[in-house]
Design a protein around this motif. Structure first.
Motif, PDB file in Angstrom:
ATOM      1  N   ALA B 373      17.565   3.055 -38.689  1.00 57.68           N
ATOM      2  CA  ALA B 373      18.561   3.922 -38.064  1.00 57.68           C
ATOM      3  C   ALA B 373      18.728   3.583 -36.591  1.00 57.68           C
ATOM      4  N   LEU B 374      17.618   3.283 -35.916  1.00 57.58           N
ATOM      5  CA  LEU B 374      17.710   2.922 -34.496  1.00 57.58           C
ATOM      6  C   LEU B 374      18.509   1.637 -34.321  1.00 57.58           C
ATOM      7  N   GLY B 375      18.241   0.654 -35.165  1.00 59.42           N
ATOM      8  CA  GLY B 375      18.961  -0.609 -35.076  1.00 59.42           C
ATOM      9  C   GLY B 375      20.450  -0.427 -35.298  1.00 59.42           C
ATOM     10  N   VAL B 376      20.793   0.383 -36.300  1.00 60.99           N
ATOM     11  CA  VAL B 376      22.211   0.602 -36.593  1.00 60.99           C
ATOM     12  C   VAL B 376      22.872   1.349 -35.426  1.00 60.99           C
ATOM     13  N   SER B 377      22.163   2.321 -34.842  1.00 56.27           N
ATOM     14  CA  SER B 377      22.809   3.071 -33.759  1.00 56.27           C
ATOM     15  C   SER B 377      22.975   2.192 -32.510  1.00 56.27           C
ATOM     16  N   LEU B 378      22.039   1.267 -32.270  1.00 54.40           N
ATOM     17  CA  LEU B 378      22.234   0.323 -31.156  1.00 54.40           C
ATOM     18  C   LEU B 378      23.452  -0.560 -31.415  1.00 54.40           C
ATOM     19  N   LEU B 379      23.588  -1.023 -32.653  1.00 59.48           N
ATOM     20  CA  LEU B 379      24.741  -1.865 -32.989  1.00 59.48           C
ATOM     21  C   LEU B 379      26.040  -1.095 -32.831  1.00 59.48           C
ATOM     22  N   VAL B 380      26.016   0.187 -33.235  1.00 58.19           N
ATOM     23  CA  VAL B 380      27.236   0.999 -33.115  1.00 58.19           C
ATOM     24  C   VAL B 380      27.601   1.182 -31.640  1.00 58.19           C
ATOM     25  N   LEU B 415      28.420   9.952 -29.162  1.00 58.34           N
ATOM     26  CA  LEU B 415      28.393  10.626 -30.461  1.00 58.34           C
ATOM     27  C   LEU B 415      28.230   9.651 -31.634  1.00 58.34           C
ATOM     28  N   ALA B 416      28.923   8.508 -31.559  1.00 59.69           N
ATOM     29  CA  ALA B 416      28.892   7.600 -32.710  1.00 59.69           C
ATOM     30  C   ALA B 416      27.487   7.050 -32.992  1.00 59.69           C
ATOM     31  N   PRO B 417      26.728   6.601 -31.966  1.00 61.22           N
ATOM     32  CA  PRO B 417      25.367   6.139 -32.285  1.00 61.22           C
ATOM     33  C   PRO B 417      24.498   7.261 -32.848  1.00 61.22           C
ATOM     34  N   ALA B 418      24.663   8.485 -32.327  1.00 60.98           N
ATOM     35  CA  ALA B 418      23.862   9.600 -32.844  1.00 60.98           C
ATOM     36  C   ALA B 418      24.202   9.855 -34.308  1.00 60.98           C
ATOM     37  N   ALA B 419      25.499   9.881 -34.613  1.00 60.76           N
ATOM     38  CA  ALA B 419      25.913  10.104 -35.998  1.00 60.76           C
ATOM     39  C   ALA B 419      25.416   8.966 -36.884  1.00 60.76           C
ATOM     40  N   ALA B 420      25.545   7.745 -36.378  1.00 60.81           N
ATOM     41  CA  ALA B 420      25.098   6.585 -37.160  1.00 60.81           C
ATOM     42  C   ALA B 420      23.604   6.674 -37.440  1.00 60.81           C
ATOM     43  N   PHE B 421      22.842   7.157 -36.442  1.00 55.95           N
ATOM     44  CA  PHE B 421      21.395   7.288 -36.619  1.00 55.95           C
ATOM     45  C   PHE B 421      21.074   8.241 -37.770  1.00 55.95           C
ATOM     46  N   VAL B 423      23.037   9.400 -40.198  1.00 61.03           N
ATOM     47  CA  VAL B 423      23.544   8.954 -41.504  1.00 61.03           C
ATOM     48  C   VAL B 423      22.673   7.840 -42.072  1.00 61.03           C
ATOM     49  N   THR B 424      22.318   6.855 -41.217  1.00 60.34           N
ATOM     50  CA  THR B 424      21.514   5.732 -41.696  1.00 60.34           C
ATOM     51  C   THR B 424      20.146   6.206 -42.176  1.00 60.34           C
ATOM     52  N   LYS B 425      19.541   7.095 -41.396  1.00 64.89           N
ATOM     53  CA  LYS B 425      18.209   7.569 -41.769  1.00 64.89           C
ATOM     54  C   LYS B 425      18.268   8.298 -43.114  1.00 64.89           C
ATOM     55  N   ARG B 426      19.287   9.152 -43.260  1.00 67.16           N
ATOM     56  CA  ARG B 426      19.435   9.882 -44.531  1.00 67.16           C
ATOM     57  C   ARG B 426      19.672   8.918 -45.687  1.00 67.16           C
ATOM     58  N   MET B 427      20.475   7.879 -45.432  1.00 72.97           N
ATOM     59  CA  MET B 427      20.749   6.905 -46.490  1.00 72.97           C
ATOM     60  C   MET B 427      19.472   6.178 -46.896  1.00 72.97           C
ATOM     61  N   CYS B 428      18.647   5.826 -45.893  1.00 69.23           N
ATOM     62  CA  CYS B 428      17.386   5.138 -46.203  1.00 69.23           C
ATOM     63  C   CYS B 428      16.492   6.035 -47.050  1.00 69.23           C
ATOM     64  N   LEU B 429      16.390   7.312 -46.654  1.00 73.26           N
ATOM     65  CA  LEU B 429      15.533   8.225 -47.408  1.00 73.26           C
ATOM     66  C   LEU B 429      16.072   8.405 -48.826  1.00 73.26           C
ATOM     67  N   ALA B 430      17.408   8.485 -48.931  1.00 70.91           N
ATOM     68  CA  ALA B 430      18.004   8.659 -50.255  1.00 70.91           C
ATOM     69  C   ALA B 430      17.742   7.439 -51.134  1.00 70.91           C
ATOM     70  N   LEU B 431      17.828   6.253 -50.531  1.00 66.29           N
ATOM     71  CA  LEU B 431      17.568   5.036 -51.307  1.00 66.29           C
ATOM     72  C   LEU B 431      16.115   4.971 -51.753  1.00 66.29           C
ATOM     73  N   GLN B 432      15.218   5.451 -50.883  1.00 66.37           N
ATOM     74  CA  GLN B 432      13.802   5.468 -51.273  1.00 66.37           C
ATOM     75  C   GLN B 432      13.585   6.433 -52.436  1.00 66.37           C
ATOM     76  N   ARG B 433      14.259   7.582 -52.385  1.00 65.57           N
ATOM     77  CA  ARG B 433      14.141   8.543 -53.503  1.00 65.57           C
ATOM     78  C   ARG B 433      14.680   7.936 -54.780  1.00 65.57           C
ATOM     79  N   ARG B 434      15.753   7.186 -54.632  1.00 70.21           N
ATOM     80  CA  ARG B 434      16.332   6.503 -55.789  1.00 70.21           C
ATOM     81  C   ARG B 434      15.310   5.513 -56.363  1.00 70.21           C
ATOM     82  N   ASP B 435      14.608   4.804 -55.469  1.00 78.84           N
ATOM     83  CA  ASP B 435      13.567   3.876 -55.928  1.00 78.84           C
ATOM     84  C   ASP B 435      12.480   4.619 -56.704  1.00 78.84           C
ATOM     85  N   ARG B 436      12.061   5.751 -56.170  1.00 74.78           N
ATOM     86  CA  ARG B 436      11.037   6.563 -56.856  1.00 74.78           C
ATOM     87  C   ARG B 436      11.520   6.960 -58.245  1.00 74.78           C
ATOM     88  N   GLU B 437      12.739   7.408 -58.265  1.00 73.27           N
ATOM     89  CA  GLU B 437      13.344   7.855 -59.512  1.00 73.27           C
ATOM     90  C   GLU B 437      13.340   6.731 -60.555  1.00 73.27           C
TER      91      GLU B 437
END
Lengths: 260, 558
Positions: B373-380, B415-421, B423-437
């Motif tokens: 998330a930090l990397g994506v927000s820096l890029l944004v 605002l955009a880097p904060a939002a990106a942070f 969203v990205t973090k939530r997406m990562c957590l969601a993908l990890q849950r998907r992996d668990r599933e």
């Protein structure tokens, strides 16, 4: 001669001499200065009245009857035929809608009608007239002088080669590559919208023609391949990423893909 | 009889003993993945830069002596210009192949920087900078800065209006530095801007100093890769103690050799078909004109964007000295923050993780949500500044008001880097849950079975062990725990405050997380239905707050 000699001490002689001097100065001035400020004396009254009809039907809503201006649009008294030829000839007038800047759209009148409108507006008061073909001939101008003048007078808004640029609050300086030499000249002469007026004192007719010679050479084929819009490093960077890095990433994926 | 090649090799080996090194190196194993080739793009575009740049030095004259132009370009006929500009025109229009070489050089420079950034993103998001590679990250980061220096010094050499404007901005930024600014400017330009000393000075920097340093550091960079071995993506059979891949010879020698020609080919194709930096359009440098659409090359565009976004009024005078915050903030603070975070990130993360092991298996970005998330927000943030640097072109091409764009981007920068942070973090957590599933229940199979008793069961196909391993192999990182403030005898412990700070940072990184499936959970899942009863497997327990059984910060603080 003896009559002048006999009356040279007349008390009305200084007045006569003053009138003579004024007439000579004015006459010489009129001869030396190019006739940009002359009223349309050659146009026929028929043309003017036809122009007036067109004006009343198409322009008077905003510019007022008699073209004296309203709150919506400026007075056209004294703007001259050149301004009308530019505004109507490039399709800017009649304006389609209000906005930060009047937009170019398909030309609404034919050449005769534009000439009639121009004649009518020119008859309202002296203003700049339409330049002759010789005044705007790019072949007669010097593009090197034109480039030097363009860089110091035009490139700030129109970009280094006339590709256009942004102004404040949604206004913009348009791209100049499709503009005819006559319209380029008229724009410099009359200063439409946000553009300043470049009168004879700022840029002489020859200098205007040099600028036209420079501008008309731009926008076509350029040395070194596709010009990418002549917009500078931003478009170059965009294409470096999209085409260059895009192709190389594709190649990397291809090389890295397992053969099995 | 030996073949001529073998005879030559033997001749060299007997005199240099190179055979041992070649044998060792040729057998060196490298893992295979397309994203490991990004650094190679940078290397090969640098080689392309050296080749084309050598050609250019044969014809370029780094002199500010004024000459009058008489050449084939009509629009500059009889114009007074510096010899540097005149020789660039001669190089472009009169030297055979000169324009192609100039364009190869400039396109290669843009691609060099783009591939460095892309390579750096790969290293960042996969955690390849972790121990033992932190120092190599710093070497790579220095190469990024040197790339910027090379690009900027080269961009200014032709002495055209566009690059002169860039120099004028740099001069302004330098002068904005309190106290030493003006001295610095006079020192750099050898007097008043622009002076006559700068082009020869930049030439030395551009063709000797910076490329020399880049070459040396590229050598060091590659040497350190060989020394620490290359990282590998997670997969069955891969661990922190091995390297799975092919030997350098013949597979990678062939692939890398071929790839050089592809990189060179793409750059040459671009140079042959797309114009770049047409200096004849801008004309010789003169401090008075600035044309619309004046921007630096893309890698400097974020600085231009920061300057464009900064409100002009932030300038005040203290005791006769002007403090131009309107320049200092965008031109010093913004790049300072960006480059500061980039340079120190491996050390910050190691500090927050409290981890001293070596890592040779890469992270999947989803498994490190904070870092990703930090990397994506820096890029944004970088992208917002790039857009700000292009605001005039956005205005003309999308028929927008430049004032509105600037205001929107001023807010977007925060605002955009904060939002990106988030969203990205939530997406990562969601993908990890998907992996668990997936690990626990397998793939959905679109088959419904009815048992004899009339019960309906949806059949899931279990993952094979390779698929499963990728999803469970990573270590869960939990926030560091703080040891008590007093020791067993009630004496206040030294370094407690520092430990608390460190634990706070650690919580910021790792408080929100999804634990990978444990063998116990998996076993429970396979014996149908029972896993729901186990702790840690239910949805509520997936986010473990605070971390139980977490690592304890090293005994004496740090």
């Amino acid at each position: 001669m003896s009559w002048f000699a006999a009356h040279r001490h007349d008390r009305r002689a200084p007045l006569f001499l003053l009138l003579l001097a004024l007439l000579t100065t004015g006459g010489v001035y009129a001869l030396l200065v190019p006739p940009t400020a002359s009223a349309a004396s050659t146009t026929s009254t028929d043309e003017i009245s036809a122009g007036q009809k067109l004006f009343t039907a198409n322009c008077a809503t905003c510019h007022g009857p008699g073209a004296t201006g309203t709150a919506a649009a400026p007075s056209l008294v004294g703007v001259g035929a050149a301004a009308v030829d530019f505004q109507v000839g490039t399709g800017r007038m009649p304006a389609q809608m209000s906005g930060p800047q009047v937009q170019v759209k398909p030309v609404q009148f034919d050449a005769d009608q534009i000439a009639q409108l121009a004649a009518y507006v020119a008859s309202l008061g002296p203003g700049p007239s339409i330049p002759t073909a010789e005044q705007v001939d790019p072949a007669k101008g010097d593009p090197a002088t034109g480039m030097a003048l363009f860089r110091t007078n035009c490139a700030q808004c129109h970009n280094a080669v006339g590709a256009g640029g942004s102004l404040s609050q949604g206004k913009f300086a348009p791209n100049l590559w499709q503009t005819t030499p006559t319209h380029l000249y008229e724009a410099m002469l009359t200063g439409p919208q946000s553009m300043p007026v470049f009168n004879q004192a700022t840029l002489t007719s020859e200098e205007k023609r040099d600028i036209i010679a420079f501008v008309t050479k731009q926008g076509g084929e350029q040395p070194g391949g596709l010009s990418l819009g002549s917009l500078g490093p931003v478009s170059e960077g965009l294409w470096a990423w999209v085409i260059g890095l895009g192709a190389l990433l594709g190649a990397a994926v291809w090389i890295g893909a397992k053969s099995s | 009889m030996t073949s001529p090649a073998a005879a030559t090799a033997d001749y060299l080996d007997q005199r240099t003993g190179i055979g041992g090194a070649v044998k060792e190196f040729a057998r060196k194993v490298f893992p295979d993945h397309w994203s490991f080739l990004l650094g190679e793009i940078a290397l090969y575009s640098f080689v392309t830069l050296l080749i084309s740049g050598t050609f250019l030095t044969m014809f370029f004259v780094p002199s500010m002596t004024e000459v009058t132009y008489h050449g084939p370009w009509a629009s500059l006929q009889g114009t007074r210009m510096s010899e540097a500009f005149a020789s660039t025109l001669r190089l472009s229009f009169e030297v055979r192949g000169g324009l192609l070489m100039r364009q190869v050089h400039h396109w290669a420079a843009l691609i060099f920087m783009a591939s460095i950034v892309t390579h750096m993103m790969r290293v960042f998001f996969t955690g390849a900078f972790r121990k033992p590679r932190e120092l190599n990250w710093v070497v790579g980061f220095t190469l990024l800065l040197l790339g910027l220096a090379a690009g900027f010094s080269g961009y200014s050499l032709p002495d055209d209006v566009l690059s002169g404007n860039g120099l004028r901005i740099s001069d302004g930024v330098l002068r904005a530095v309190p106290i030493i600014g003006t001295y610095g400017s006079y020192f750099l330009f050898g007097g008043e801007f622009p002076g006559e000393a700068l082009i020869p000075r930049l030439f030395t920097v551009h063709i000797l100093l910076v490329p020399g340093l880049i070459l040396a550091l590229v050598g060091l960079h590659l040497f350190m890769v060989v020394l620490a071995k290359h990282t590998q993506y997670p997969g069955s059979g891969r661990s922190d103690r091995n390297v799975v891949g092919f030997p350098l010879f013949p597979v990678y020698v062939a692939k890398a050799g071929g790839f050089f020609f592809m990189v060179f080919g793409v750059i040459a194709l671009m140079a042959a078909t797309m114009q770049i930096n047409p200096v004849w359009n801008y004309g010789p440098y003169d401090p008075s004109p600035v044309s619309a659409g004046s921007q630096p090359d893309w890698y400097m565009l974020f600085l231009d964007g920061a300057l464009r976004l900064m409100p002009g009024g932030a300038e005040f005078v203290v005791g006769g000295f002007t403090v131009p915050l309107n320049i200092l903030i965008p031109a010093m603070v913004v790049p300072g923050v960006l480059f500061g975070v980039l340079a120190t990130y491996p050390f910050i993360e190691a500090y927050a993780t409290g981890d001293r092991r070596e890592h040779h298996v890469l992270d999947r970005p989803r498994n490190r949500p904070f870092r990703t998330a930090l990397g994506v927000s820096l890029l944004v943030a970088f992208f917002v500044l790039v857009l700000a640097g292009s605001n005039d072109l956005i205005a003309t091409h999308f028929h927008l008001s430049i004032n509105d764009i600037t205001w929107v981007l001023r807010f977007a920068l925060f605002l955009a880097p904060a939002a990106a942070f988030v969203v990205t973090k939530r997406m990562c957590l969601a993908l990890q849950r998907r992996d668990r599933e997936l690990v626990l229940h397998g793939h959905e199979h679109a088959t419904i079975l009815r048992t004899q008793s009339g019960e309906y069961i949806e059949v899931h196909q279990p993952l094979n062990e390779h698929e499963r391993w990728i999803r469970v192999q990573h270590d869960p990182i939990r926030p560091l725990q703080v040891a008590p403030a007093q020791d067993s005898r009630g004496v206040r412990r030294k370094g407690y405050a520092a430990d608390v700070r460190r634990a706070k940072l650690s919580r910021l990184f790792y408080a929100d997380r999804v634990e990978p499936v444990t063998p116990a959970e998996l076993a429970a899942a396979h014996s149908h239905g029972e896993h729901d009863a186990l702790p840690g497997a239910t949805a509520q327990h997936e986010l473990v707050p605070g971390g139980h059984g977490a690592l304890v910060a090293d005994e004496d603080g740090h």
